[in-house]
Design a protein around this motif. Sequence first.
Motif, mmCIF file in Angstrom:
data_model
loop_
_atom_site.group_PDB
_atom_site.id
_atom_site.type_symbol
_atom_site.label_atom_id
_atom_site.label_comp_id
_atom_site.label_asym_id
_atom_site.label_seq_id
_atom_site.Cartn_x
_atom_site.Cartn_y
_atom_site.Cartn_z
ATOM 1 N N TRP A 74 3.109 12.873 -14.000
ATOM 2 C CA TRP A 74 4.349 12.115 -13.915
ATOM 3 C C TRP A 74 4.794 11.979 -12.469
ATOM 4 C CZ3 TRP A 74 9.395 13.922 -12.645
ATOM 5 C CH2 TRP A 74 10.405 13.008 -12.912
ATOM 6 N N ARG A 75 4.784 13.097 -11.726
ATOM 7 C CA ARG A 75 5.183 13.049 -10.312
ATOM 8 C C ARG A 75 4.236 12.177 -9.503
ATOM 9 N NH1 ARG A 75 5.848 18.893 -10.649
ATOM 10 N NH2 ARG A 75 8.026 19.301 -11.072
ATOM 11 N N CYS A 76 2.959 12.269 -9.796
ATOM 12 C CA CYS A 76 1.969 11.464 -9.076
ATOM 13 C C CYS A 76 2.189 9.970 -9.346
ATOM 14 C CB CYS A 76 0.561 11.890 -9.479
ATOM 15 S SG CYS A 76 -0.747 11.179 -8.452
ATOM 16 N N ALA A 77 2.460 9.633 -10.585
ATOM 17 C CA ALA A 77 2.659 8.225 -10.952
ATOM 18 C C ALA A 77 3.888 7.632 -10.269
ATOM 19 C CB ALA A 77 2.789 8.098 -12.467
ATOM 20 N N LEU A 78 4.900 8.446 -10.023
ATOM 21 C CA LEU A 78 6.133 7.956 -9.405
ATOM 22 C C LEU A 78 6.134 8.082 -7.878
ATOM 23 C CD1 LEU A 78 8.780 9.393 -11.889
ATOM 24 C CD2 LEU A 78 7.853 7.066 -11.784
ATOM 25 N N CYS A 79 5.088 8.628 -7.321
ATOM 26 C CA CYS A 79 5.020 8.888 -5.883
ATOM 27 C C CYS A 79 5.087 7.594 -5.075
ATOM 28 C CB CYS A 79 3.739 9.646 -5.547
ATOM 29 S SG CYS A 79 3.595 10.040 -3.792
ATOM 30 N N GLN A 80 5.837 7.646 -3.999
ATOM 31 C CA GLN A 80 5.974 6.503 -3.093
ATOM 32 C C GLN A 80 4.932 6.520 -1.969
ATOM 33 O OE1 GLN A 80 8.380 4.027 -3.687
ATOM 34 N NE2 GLN A 80 8.439 5.178 -5.602
ATOM 35 N N ASP A 81 4.123 7.566 -1.896
ATOM 36 C CA ASP A 81 3.151 7.711 -0.812
ATOM 37 C C ASP A 81 1.704 7.622 -1.292
ATOM 38 O OD1 ASP A 81 4.972 8.192 1.422
ATOM 39 O OD2 ASP A 81 5.485 10.042 0.355
ATOM 40 N N ARG A 82 1.482 6.834 -2.315
ATOM 41 C CA ARG A 82 0.141 6.727 -2.896
ATOM 42 C C ARG A 82 -0.885 6.215 -1.882
ATOM 43 N NH1 ARG A 82 -0.251 7.632 -8.069
ATOM 44 N NH2 ARG A 82 -2.015 6.281 -8.472
ATOM 45 N N GLU A 83 -0.498 5.253 -1.057
ATOM 46 C CA GLU A 83 -1.434 4.712 -0.063
ATOM 47 C C GLU A 83 -1.826 5.773 0.950
ATOM 48 O OE1 GLU A 83 -0.067 1.073 1.676
ATOM 49 O OE2 GLU A 83 0.242 0.134 -0.287
ATOM 50 N N GLN A 84 -0.859 6.570 1.400
ATOM 51 C CA GLN A 84 -1.153 7.647 2.342
ATOM 52 C C GLN A 84 -2.063 8.685 1.696
ATOM 53 O OE1 GLN A 84 2.329 9.501 3.977
ATOM 54 N NE2 GLN A 84 1.168 10.785 5.366
ATOM 55 N N CYS A 85 -1.794 9.000 0.446
ATOM 56 C CA CYS A 85 -2.618 9.955 -0.288
ATOM 57 C C CYS A 85 -4.049 9.432 -0.409
ATOM 58 C CB CYS A 85 -2.006 10.205 -1.664
ATOM 59 S SG CYS A 85 -2.882 11.441 -2.647
ATOM 60 N N GLU A 86 -4.180 8.191 -0.807
ATOM 61 C CA GLU A 86 -5.511 7.603 -0.971
ATOM 62 C C GLU A 86 -6.273 7.603 0.348
ATOM 63 O OE1 GLU A 86 -7.637 3.997 -3.357
ATOM 64 O OE2 GLU A 86 -5.504 3.840 -2.955
ATOM 65 N N ALA A 87 -5.591 7.257 1.437
ATOM 66 C CA ALA A 87 -6.234 7.256 2.753
ATOM 67 C C ALA A 87 -6.661 8.665 3.153
ATOM 68 C CB ALA A 87 -5.298 6.662 3.797
ATOM 69 N N GLY A 88 -5.794 9.636 2.891
ATOM 70 C CA GLY A 88 -6.134 11.016 3.227
ATOM 71 C C GLY A 88 -7.304 11.544 2.433
ATOM 72 N N LEU A 89 -7.362 11.192 1.167
ATOM 73 C CA LEU A 89 -8.469 11.652 0.323
ATOM 74 C C LEU A 89 -9.776 10.941 0.666
ATOM 75 C CD1 LEU A 89 -6.597 11.959 -3.060
ATOM 76 C CD2 LEU A 89 -7.642 13.826 -1.772
ATOM 77 N N ALA A 90 -9.684 9.729 1.193
ATOM 78 C CA ALA A 90 -10.891 8.976 1.558
ATOM 79 C C ALA A 90 -11.584 9.594 2.766
ATOM 80 C CB ALA A 90 -10.535 7.524 1.850
ATOM 81 N N ASP A 91 -10.864 10.366 3.548
ATOM 82 C CA ASP A 91 -11.393 10.966 4.767
ATOM 83 C C ASP A 91 -12.015 12.328 4.477
ATOM 84 O OD1 ASP A 91 -12.001 11.338 7.448
ATOM 85 O OD2 ASP A 91 -9.987 12.022 7.962
ATOM 86 N N ASP A 92 -12.935 12.345 3.529
ATOM 87 C CA ASP A 92 -13.647 13.577 3.167
ATOM 88 C C ASP A 92 -12.697 14.741 2.877
ATOM 89 O OD1 ASP A 92 -16.167 12.399 3.348
ATOM 90 O OD2 ASP A 92 -16.298 12.806 5.492
ATOM 91 N N PHE A 93 -11.587 14.444 2.238
ATOM 92 C CA PHE A 93 -10.616 15.461 1.856
ATOM 93 C C PHE A 93 -10.054 16.229 3.055
ATOM 94 C CE2 PHE A 93 -13.534 15.358 -1.941
ATOM 95 C CZ PHE A 93 -12.689 14.619 -2.728
ATOM 96 N N ALA A 94 -10.028 15.594 4.240
ATOM 97 C CA ALA A 94 -9.573 16.272 5.452
ATOM 98 C C ALA A 94 -8.082 16.085 5.713
ATOM 99 C CB ALA A 94 -10.377 15.770 6.649
ATOM 100 N N ASP A 95 -7.345 15.646 4.737
ATOM 101 C CA ASP A 95 -5.923 15.350 4.883
ATOM 102 C C ASP A 95 -5.118 16.646 4.881
ATOM 103 O OD1 ASP A 95 -3.428 14.217 4.891
ATOM 104 O OD2 ASP A 95 -3.542 13.443 2.857
ATOM 105 N N VAL A 96 -4.934 17.228 6.057
ATOM 106 C CA VAL A 96 -4.232 18.507 6.141
ATOM 107 C C VAL A 96 -2.719 18.357 5.996
ATOM 108 C CG1 VAL A 96 -6.029 19.650 7.491
ATOM 109 C CG2 VAL A 96 -4.195 18.402 8.656
ATOM 110 N N CYS B 158 3.344 14.979 -0.511
ATOM 111 C CA CYS B 158 2.969 15.015 -1.924
ATOM 112 C C CYS B 158 4.059 15.700 -2.755
ATOM 113 C CB CYS B 158 1.648 15.756 -2.101
ATOM 114 S SG CYS B 158 1.115 15.884 -3.828
ATOM 115 N N PRO B 159 4.587 15.014 -3.763
ATOM 116 C CA PRO B 159 5.607 15.639 -4.601
ATOM 117 C C PRO B 159 5.056 16.776 -5.470
ATOM 118 C CG PRO B 159 5.002 13.504 -5.509
ATOM 119 C CD PRO B 159 4.302 13.639 -4.181
#
Length: 80
Positions: free
Chosen positions: A32-54, A60-61
């Motif tokens: 539910w929190r993930c679906a309502l998140c306003q930072d989905r693009e940032q999350c997706e970009a961070g995860l695309a970088d070999d999970f290096a999103d420190v 992240c809510p």
Amino acid sequence: MPDLLSRRMLALQLDQDEIVRIDPVTFGELQWRCALCQDREQCEAGLADDFADVAWGAYCPNAAMLNAIGELPWFRMAAV
């Protein structure tokens, strides 16, 4: 859109199936929190970088809950 929650759990080495099995209510809250998140693009970009999103914990809510779950050994992925 890719399932960002599943990808974040994989990055954190959390066993999603075990979380769903043991605590489906908590998993539902995470979804539910993930679906309502306003930072989905940032999350997706961070995860695309070999999970290096420190910095994911800052936006992240679900950060506090995922970190708490990660402290419980029964929710960690088994070492292969």
